[in-house]
Design an enzyme around this catalytic site. Structure first.
Site, PDB file in Angstrom:
ATOM      1  N   ASP A 213      -1.211  -5.129  -3.792  1.00 26.01           N
ATOM      2  CA  ASP A 213      -1.066  -4.991  -2.344  1.00 26.01           C
ATOM      3  C   ASP A 213      -1.954  -3.869  -1.824  1.00 26.01           C
ATOM      4  OD1 ASP A 213      -0.192  -4.997   0.268  1.00 26.01           O
ATOM      5  OD2 ASP A 213       1.919  -4.651  -0.203  1.00 26.01           O
TER       6      ASP A 213
ATOM      7  N   HIS B 194       0.654  -8.702  -1.371  1.00 26.76           N
ATOM      8  CA  HIS B 194       1.523  -8.617  -0.208  1.00 26.76           C
ATOM      9  C   HIS B 194       2.174  -9.962   0.113  1.00 26.76           C
ATOM     10  CE1 HIS B 194       2.833  -6.139   3.154  1.00 26.76           C
ATOM     11  NE2 HIS B 194       2.713  -7.200   3.947  1.00 26.76           N
TER      12      HIS B 194
ATOM     13  N   SER C  67       7.549  -6.056   4.695  1.00 23.07           N
ATOM     14  CA  SER C  67       6.383  -5.702   5.498  1.00 23.07           C
ATOM     15  C   SER C  67       6.819  -5.037   6.806  1.00 23.07           C
ATOM     16  CB  SER C  67       5.526  -6.947   5.738  1.00 23.07           C
ATOM     17  OG  SER C  67       4.243  -6.592   6.232  1.00 23.07           O
TER      18      SER C  67
END
Length: 357
Positions: free
Chosen positions: A262, A292, A156
């Site tokens: 995601d 995610h 991320s």
């Protein structure tokens, strides 16, 4: 500004971060045969990291690759001490047989970008200095690392940091010498954005347990980007100026891990495709049925099996690049023309493909 349960920024500038994820000590017992220890990089700025080292390397003269990792959290939350990262990186160090340095970089909004990138670059310079210092107190783990086999990784926001630190290494901000040679970059669900929304950003229906929604993403960027910046700022959108800029970057082989469910799926795939079009060696892996941060939050039914898949793919990525490096070295000393040609051919095989799991 507030992201419920994660961060609240008051008008007077005070920042609250509820302890939604517990922090654990590096001394937490591990059954995976990995030693963990916290190290101070810069006492003045309180920049520190957690080292993960397979115990097996104590009894071997074989040097292991060094993987420098940056945690996720939208640049605003998270820690190298979070239990979910401690578990994941312990597992990764054990299965991939590598030494990991997990950097606890400074968070926004108190420290807006590019502070996290600066921390990443400073961490690498610290590693280089300590490796050159024969009397360093860090010798207990650095002596087991092959500094010519360095990898950057993150998930991320951490993947965004890994990417930006990698580009800095080849622009002179961080010396890329034989002692500290970047072999590859691993980007897990890299946190990028842009003023123009992708299809998955506009239409992806996120479940209640999703780690990232569009409004949460926008809040993170408002808190992390330099004041007044838009979502097309280079920190957020590396494709804002097209692939020409990417073509000029000297990036090593890159692995991009994408999650099917995601919000960032399409943006991650677009980024990966742009790297390939710019002539970069890129491997893209799509993990089906998960969203995610599944590998640390385990918030999907398939999280555990997909996490094991991801660790296997990372291990193979490391091994493949190390093998190519060994081939190049062998080729440089091979006197037989035929042997040299075969080895060279193996070493330059492109790894551009999309694998769906």
């Amino acid at each position: 500004e507030e992201i419920q349960g994660l961060i609240r920024v008051h008008r007077d500038g005070r920042v609250e971060r509820p302890p939604i994820v517990p922090s654990v000590s590096c001394t937490v017992p591990s059954e995976r045969g990995v030693t963990a220890k916290d190290v101070m990089i810069n006492k003045e700025t309180n920049l520190w990291a957690r080292v993960y080292m397979p115990i097996s390397c104590h009894h071997s003269k074989l040097l292991l690759p060094l993987l420098v990792y940056f945690h996720g959290g939208g640049f605003c939350v998270g820690s190298a001490a979070w239990s979910c990262y401690h578990e994941f990186l312990t597992n990764l160090a054990s299965k991939a047989n590598c030494v990991i340095l997990s950097v606890d970089y400074h968070l926004a909004p108190e420290n807006r970008l590019p502070m996290a990138y600066d921390d990443g670059s400073n961490a690498l310079m610290w590693v280089k200095r300590e490796a050159l210092n024969g009397f360093s107190v860090q010798k207990w783990w650095l002596s087991h690392c092959n500094m010519s086999s360095l990898f950057l990784a993150g998930d991320s926001a951490g993947a965004n940091i890994a990417y930006n630190v990698a580009t800095r290494m080849h622009m002179g901000s961080t010396s890329n010498t034989p002692l500290l040679s970047l072999k590859g970059v691993i980007l897990i669900q890299p946190f990028f954005g842009g003023e123009e929304r992708t299809f998955s950003e506009k239409h992806s229906l996120q479940p209640p347990n999703s780690a990232l929604t569009l409004s949460v993403s926008d809040t993170y960027w408002r808190l992390a980007l330099p004041l007044g910046a838009t979502l097309d700022h280079p920190y957020c959108n590396p494709l804002a100026h097209g692939t020409v800029k990417l073509r000029d970057l000297r990036l090593p082989s890159t692995m991009v891990c994408v999650s099917e469910m995601d919000l960032l799926r399409d943006r991650n795939l677009e980024f990966s495709n742009a790297l390939a079009k710019a002539g970069k060696r890129v491997e893209t892996v799509v993990y089906k049925g998960v969203g995610h941060a599944f590998h640390v939050l385990h918030n999907y039914q398939l999280s555990h099996s997909r996490t094991q898949d991801m660790i296997s793919h990372i291990r193979n990525f490391l091994n493949q690049l190390l093998l190519c490096f060994m081939c190049v070295v062998f080729c440089s000393i091979a006197r037989d023309d035929l042997v040299a040609r075969v080895v060279a051919l193996v070493s330059i095989v492109s790894i551009r493909y999309v694998q769906k799991i």
